[in-house]
Enzyme design. Structure first.
Site, PDB file in Angstrom:
ATOM      1  N   ASP A 141      42.610  40.226  37.145  1.00 31.21           N
ATOM      2  CA  ASP A 141      43.373  41.309  36.507  1.00 31.21           C
ATOM      3  C   ASP A 141      43.566  40.954  35.034  1.00 31.21           C
ATOM      4  O   ASP A 141      42.951  40.011  34.519  1.00 31.21           O
ATOM      5  CB  ASP A 141      44.719  41.516  37.221  1.00 31.21           C
ATOM      6  CG  ASP A 141      45.682  40.363  36.975  1.00 31.21           C
ATOM      7  OD1 ASP A 141      45.244  39.284  36.506  1.00 31.21           O
ATOM      8  OD2 ASP A 141      46.879  40.538  37.240  1.00 31.21           O
ATOM      9  N   LYS A 154      38.630  44.682  42.367  1.00 31.19           N
ATOM     10  CA  LYS A 154      39.813  43.823  42.265  1.00 31.19           C
ATOM     11  C   LYS A 154      40.706  43.980  43.487  1.00 31.19           C
ATOM     12  O   LYS A 154      41.166  42.985  44.071  1.00 31.19           O
ATOM     13  CB  LYS A 154      40.600  44.144  40.996  1.00 31.19           C
ATOM     14  CG  LYS A 154      41.780  43.194  40.753  1.00 31.19           C
ATOM     15  CD  LYS A 154      42.636  43.651  39.584  1.00 31.19           C
ATOM     16  CE  LYS A 154      43.537  44.796  39.990  1.00 31.19           C
ATOM     17  NZ  LYS A 154      44.535  45.145  38.960  1.00 31.19           N
TER      18      LYS A 154
END
Length: 211
Positions: free
Chosen positions: A138, A120
């Site tokens: 997320d 991420k």
């Protein structure tokens, strides 16, 4: 959800926010990298409060490395998990200095090799600092994608894979900013604000609210 709906959703999000930006404060790829590293299980607001004090003092791999772990801790102690994050920041600075000439590498494998940097974080840096069409998933994006049925998946990797598949090229650069902001301020976790949502009529969520 069909692709016609998806494109209309993306058009509305784009019209509402043509030039979306991260809410983290940064002025270089390195500042962005450190800010995203610090943002795990913390709010952007709390990270900005810390980096607004840290970066005027040290904002390069060398100057932050020179602070040492305890020095970094003194600036980020208001952020969750600050002990391990301070250690990761120092280790990351050392690797950048030793292996990358003090520069943030524009390379996924090299980024993910940095302590505290996962897929991420690498996606955010590649997208926001270097303009890659990556999509960083997320908790907000995971929730919005599943709740609206825009791109469903059982985990963040599945949602990312689906988003990369269904989002047309013209929207890929900005889509993760649109979705994260939508999840942060409109499609919130406990009670989504469907009544003030610009894509409410296109969303496939069944339990819509009037808020």
């Amino acid at each position: 959800m069909n692709n016609t709906k998806r494109v209309e959703i993306l058009k509305r999000l784009r019209d509402n926010n043509p030039n979306p930006q991260t809410e983290l404060n940064w002025s270089s790829p390195f500042e962005l990298l450190i800010a995203v590293l610090l943002s795990a299980q913390a709010t952007d607001v709390s990270v900005n409060k810390a980096t607004d004090k840290l970066y005027p003092v040290a904002n390069t791999p060398q100057t932050i490395f020179d602070l040492g772990v305890d020095g970094v801790k003194s600036y980020i102690k208001t952020i969750g998990l600050f002990n391990s994050k301070a250690e990761n920041v120092i280790k990351t600075c050392r690797i950048l200095l030793d292996q990358h000439g003090g520069e943030v590498p524009e390379n996924r494998e090299a980024l993910e090799a940095l302590p505290g940097v996962g897929r991420k974080t690498a996606n955010v840096v590649l997208n926001t600092a270097f303009g890659w069409p990556t999509i960083a998933v997320d908790t907000h994006i995971y929730r919005v994608s599943n709740r609206t049925k825009f791109a469903m998946g059982k985990n963040v990797d599945q949602v990312e894979e689906k988003l990369l598949k269904v989002v047309p090229k013209e929207f890929k650069l900005d889509v993760h900013h649109w979705l994260i902001l939508h999840g942060r301020y409109t499609c919130i976790a406990r009670k989504p604000r469907c009544g003030s949502c610009i894509i409410e009529d296109l969303c496939d969520f069944k339990d819509k609210t009037d808020v």
